[in-house]
Motif scaffolding. Sequence first.
Motif, PDB file in Angstrom:
ATOM      1  N   ILE A  29       0.849  -1.216   0.000  1.00  0.00           N
ATOM      2  CA  ILE A  29       0.000   0.000   0.000  1.00  0.00           C
ATOM      3  C   ILE A  29       0.876   1.255   0.000  1.00  0.00           C
ATOM      4  CG2 ILE A  29      -1.642   1.375   1.384  1.00  0.00           C
ATOM      5  CD1 ILE A  29      -2.885  -1.304   2.330  1.00  0.00           C
ATOM      6  N   TYR A  30       1.902   1.259   0.878  1.00  0.00           N
ATOM      7  CA  TYR A  30       2.787   2.432   0.973  1.00  0.00           C
ATOM      8  C   TYR A  30       3.444   2.751  -0.362  1.00  0.00           C
ATOM      9  CZ  TYR A  30       2.515   1.737   6.075  1.00  0.00           C
ATOM     10  OH  TYR A  30       2.075   1.584   7.357  1.00  0.00           O
ATOM     11  N   ILE A  31       3.994   1.715  -1.001  1.00  0.00           N
ATOM     12  CA  ILE A  31       4.713   1.947  -2.261  1.00  0.00           C
ATOM     13  C   ILE A  31       3.747   2.406  -3.360  1.00  0.00           C
ATOM     14  CG2 ILE A  31       6.090   0.878  -4.107  1.00  0.00           C
ATOM     15  CD1 ILE A  31       7.271  -1.002  -1.897  1.00  0.00           C
ATOM     16  N   MET A  32       2.636   1.678  -3.510  1.00  0.00           N
ATOM     17  CA  MET A  32       1.695   1.992  -4.583  1.00  0.00           C
ATOM     18  C   MET A  32       1.068   3.382  -4.395  1.00  0.00           C
ATOM     19  SD  MET A  32      -1.718  -0.078  -5.765  1.00  0.00           S
ATOM     20  CE  MET A  32      -2.577   0.211  -4.223  1.00  0.00           C
ATOM     21  N   MET A  33       0.553   3.657  -3.181  1.00  0.00           N
ATOM     22  CA  MET A  33      -0.132   4.925  -2.939  1.00  0.00           C
ATOM     23  C   MET A  33       0.838   6.111  -2.969  1.00  0.00           C
ATOM     24  SD  MET A  33      -3.238   4.143  -2.876  1.00  0.00           S
ATOM     25  CE  MET A  33      -3.749   5.836  -2.628  1.00  0.00           C
ATOM     26  N   SER A  34       2.052   5.907  -2.452  1.00  0.00           N
ATOM     27  CA  SER A  34       3.039   7.003  -2.456  1.00  0.00           C
ATOM     28  C   SER A  34       3.432   7.366  -3.883  1.00  0.00           C
ATOM     29  CB  SER A  34       4.280   6.626  -1.654  1.00  0.00           C
ATOM     30  OG  SER A  34       3.957   6.420  -0.314  1.00  0.00           O
ATOM     31  N   CYS A  35       3.586   6.352  -4.740  1.00  0.00           N
ATOM     32  CA  CYS A  35       3.908   6.605  -6.156  1.00  0.00           C
ATOM     33  C   CYS A  35       2.800   7.414  -6.817  1.00  0.00           C
ATOM     34  CB  CYS A  35       4.120   5.290  -6.907  1.00  0.00           C
ATOM     35  SG  CYS A  35       5.659   4.480  -6.453  1.00  0.00           S
ATOM     36  N   ILE A  36       1.552   7.095  -6.480  1.00  0.00           N
ATOM     37  CA  ILE A  36       0.405   7.835  -7.029  1.00  0.00           C
ATOM     38  C   ILE A  36       0.432   9.286  -6.549  1.00  0.00           C
ATOM     39  CG2 ILE A  36      -2.133   8.047  -6.890  1.00  0.00           C
ATOM     40  CD1 ILE A  36      -2.248   4.955  -7.088  1.00  0.00           C
TER      41      ILE A  36
END
Length: 351
Positions: free
Chosen positions: A50-57
Amino acid sequence: MKNLLLVLQISAVFIGTIVGAGLASGQEISQFFTSYGYKSFIGILICCFIYIMMSCIVINLSLKYNLTSYDGLISLVSPGLLGQVTNLLTTIFLISTSAVILAGSGSLLHQYFSISKWVGIIIMIVISILVLFRGTKGLIEINSFIVPSLIIVIVTIFILYVSFYKDINASYLKNISAYKHSWLLSSLIYGGFNILCCSGVLVPLSTEIKNKKVLICGITLGSIGLTVLSFLINALLILNVPYIFKYEIPLLYIANRFGNVIQFMLLCIIWLEMFSTEVSNIYSVSRNLQELFNISYKKAIILIIIISIPISQIGFSKLISILYPAFAVISFIFALQCLYFYFENKGRSLH
């Protein structure tokens, strides 16, 4: 070499923003993960994703739309009443958390060093102002010191524990009973909750650094580092179920058996993490007020601290018990809106 240093600094800011005193003390991990038994480790891995995906967004949207605060991000992905409620609740939550930290800082120093609570509060305020006036640079500097210190202390406690208790293995962990069962929901809520919290730092950081590759590498490294730390803390807590549930600082109960030096080191880390969260929260709200009301960043900092001081003197555990679940739900909805907005607009020349 310069980029590598920047990647490490961004990862430290990301870890420092999310960790806070709740995670460093073991309290957050015990509530959101440890209670669910061995499946909590899967939950921690889900949070990493979640951290990686949402932060990239968040980074992509910040760069594409040149956003400067969480207000801009919320208005973009959630226009209308829900967005206004999310923005208001985020601001109230961050200021309230700042006030809780001020009170907690005073209590911690009073409890362990028998000095007036006001000494702890004033120390926290003065150092916070000194760091915050340095802007993003100040945020990077303190986390570049605090996060490695946190890693050293947690890893030391873990190594000591494993050295003293040699009969620990995966099957032993698997047999420890769970106290709650909706581990997946708990992980999703915790992941969403942290993304909205750290977007207040991620958005201005993205538009200041402007290097997407460096930002994403930093966030990915930070997420992995945070996951490893959470794994270690969770393993320590699971091995001490059910005793840890009786303590406000579960990790301190575990550290007790390794002497005063380790205990003191952990207390210092908890105080530093309180400080790190205080600075991150005030930084986020200051950038927001700067954009919303066109006031200077430094004036916004002083204003937030002036508001936080009286709030910190109210015994408002009830407010927090209402605020935390409400913020968690709003955060989760916001994360879904971010996902929808991002993929809906992906074709329209994203950076």
